[in-house]
Write an enzyme that holds these catalytic residues in place. Structure first.
Site, PDB file in Angstrom:
ATOM      1  N   ARG A 223     -57.298  27.601  14.779  1.00  0.00           N
ATOM      2  CA  ARG A 223     -58.105  26.892  15.790  1.00  0.00           C
ATOM      3  C   ARG A 223     -58.667  27.848  16.844  1.00  0.00           C
ATOM      4  O   ARG A 223     -58.807  27.480  18.007  1.00  0.00           O
ATOM      5  CB  ARG A 223     -57.316  25.773  16.480  1.00  0.00           C
TER       6      ARG A 223
ATOM      7  N   ASP B 183     -63.438  20.744   9.470  1.00  0.00           N
ATOM      8  CA  ASP B 183     -62.262  19.893   9.618  1.00  0.00           C
ATOM      9  C   ASP B 183     -61.692  19.623   8.236  1.00  0.00           C
ATOM     10  O   ASP B 183     -62.450  19.542   7.258  1.00  0.00           O
ATOM     11  CB  ASP B 183     -62.642  18.573  10.297  1.00  0.00           C
TER      12      ASP B 183
END
Length: 354
Positions: free
Chosen positions: A27, A77
């Site tokens: 991330r 994602d």
């Protein structure tokens, strides 16, 4: 073939010599960066950001403008695959991902298509191509997907879950249906990752975020077996290079030996596992990635540096370590602390590579 200016990440995954331990963060393109928040506001919402290749490229490169990271990871994602299977992904503010359709029966599973990467997930492939072009050999690009079990939990629960009640009920009461779903997802993920590799991803990671919620027996049968199926089906040589695969099961420290037999080049470790002990257990079979607790980044830079030093010492001398957090960087982290972390890895690791 673009010449890589910095290939230490790929070399470490292949257990080849490096000058310092390479580092990237799960991330790393995310909400802790003000420039990311600005790009997301420009896009309008999270999925619009994911589905715009130019903006996905922009946010992928943002952390590299700030920090001397050794890899970029595609901004996307894990739930793009179930979305492409027709489940209708959307995000509720404060509640995370949701699906308009839920998978709850064998008939629902039979009706699921296997997405074509270029037709159904073309925006991801376009993002990979755009990022590779803009990177211009600066660092390698990592592609990724969720594991079949992890994706299945979202599809059966209809979103995030604390106890995976519906998923585990299906697993135990109708294992044939769960196997059918996981098999379809394994085929989908294999095609998706191969699409990313053809588009330019130079390494791929399978995120098994919820494998650690399973019992030992269920993990082997319903998670690891399907990740192994994916590994077996992946393109492993492309553009004149080996394409390394990283398996990351959060909470998977109990099963490292089995994971090391799955055929991937590297295993990701969460922070509950001592990296020195993990190295002793898997030997030279795989490289290891990890594994600082992301919460350490809330501490002062000197405390961050001390923890980096401890983990490097635990791994010890030699090749096959990619430094990372044990899970994704959290939104409230001070970007300066992330910078201190990356600097500490490069500075303190040189002694272990002489």
């Amino acid at each position: 073939m673009t010449t890589l200016k910095n290939d230490r990440f790929l070399r470490a995954l292949l257990k080849q010599p490096v000058d310092v331990t390479p580092v990237w963060m799960m991330r790393q393109a995310g909400r802790y960066l003000p420039e990311y928040r600005a790009s997301r506001a420009k896009a309008g919402d999270f999925m619009s950001l994911c589905m715009n290749p130019e903006l996905a490229c922009e946010v992928t490169l943002q952390p590299l403008e700030r920090y001397p990271l050794d890899a970029a990871i595609l901004f996307s994602d894990i739930l793009t695959v179930p979305d492409a299977m027709g489940l209708g992904l959307y995000f509720e503010t404060g509640e995370g991902p949701r699906f308009k359709k839920v998978v709850s029966s064998a008939a629902d599973i039979d009706a699921l298509p296997i997405p074509d990467p270029e037709k159904d997930l073309g925006y991801v492939m376009d993002a990979v191509r755009t990022i590779r072009r803009e990177l211009n050999g600066r660092v390698p690009l990592i592609g990724f997907s969720g594991s079949p079990w992890t994706l299945a939990t979202y599809m059966v629960e209809g979103g995030s879950s604390k106890d995976f009640r519906k998923s585990k009920a299906m697993l135990y009461s109708d294992p044939a249906a769960m196997h059918a779903l996981l098999d379809k997802l394994a085929q989908s993920v294999t095609a998706y990752l191969n699409g990313q590799i053809r588009a330019g991803a130079q390494a791929v990671q399978i995120f098994d975020s919820w494998g650690g919620s399973l019992s030992a027996a269920a993990y082997q049968e319903f998670s690891l077996a399907y990740m192994q199926k994916i590994v077996d089906g992946l393109i492993r040589e492309h553009d004149g290079r080996r394409v390394p695969v990283i398996l990351f099961t959060k909470g998977g420290g109990l099963w490292l030996e089995s994971m090391a037999d799955a055929g991937a080049e590297a295993l990701g470790l969460d922070w509950t596992c001592d990296i020195g002990s993990a190295r002793a257990r898997v030997g030279d079979k795989v490289a290891l990635q990890g594994n600082m607790d992301p919460s350490v980044l809330y501490a002062k830079p000197e405390a961050i540096r001390a923890e980096v030093g401890r983990i490097l010492a635990s791994f010890g001398h030699g090749n096959g370590h990619v430094f990372n957090l044990g899970h994704g960087i959290t939104p409230e982290v001070d970007p300066a602390h992330a910078g201190a972390f990356i600097e500490a890895v490069h500075e303190l690791s040189a002694q272990y590579h002489r």
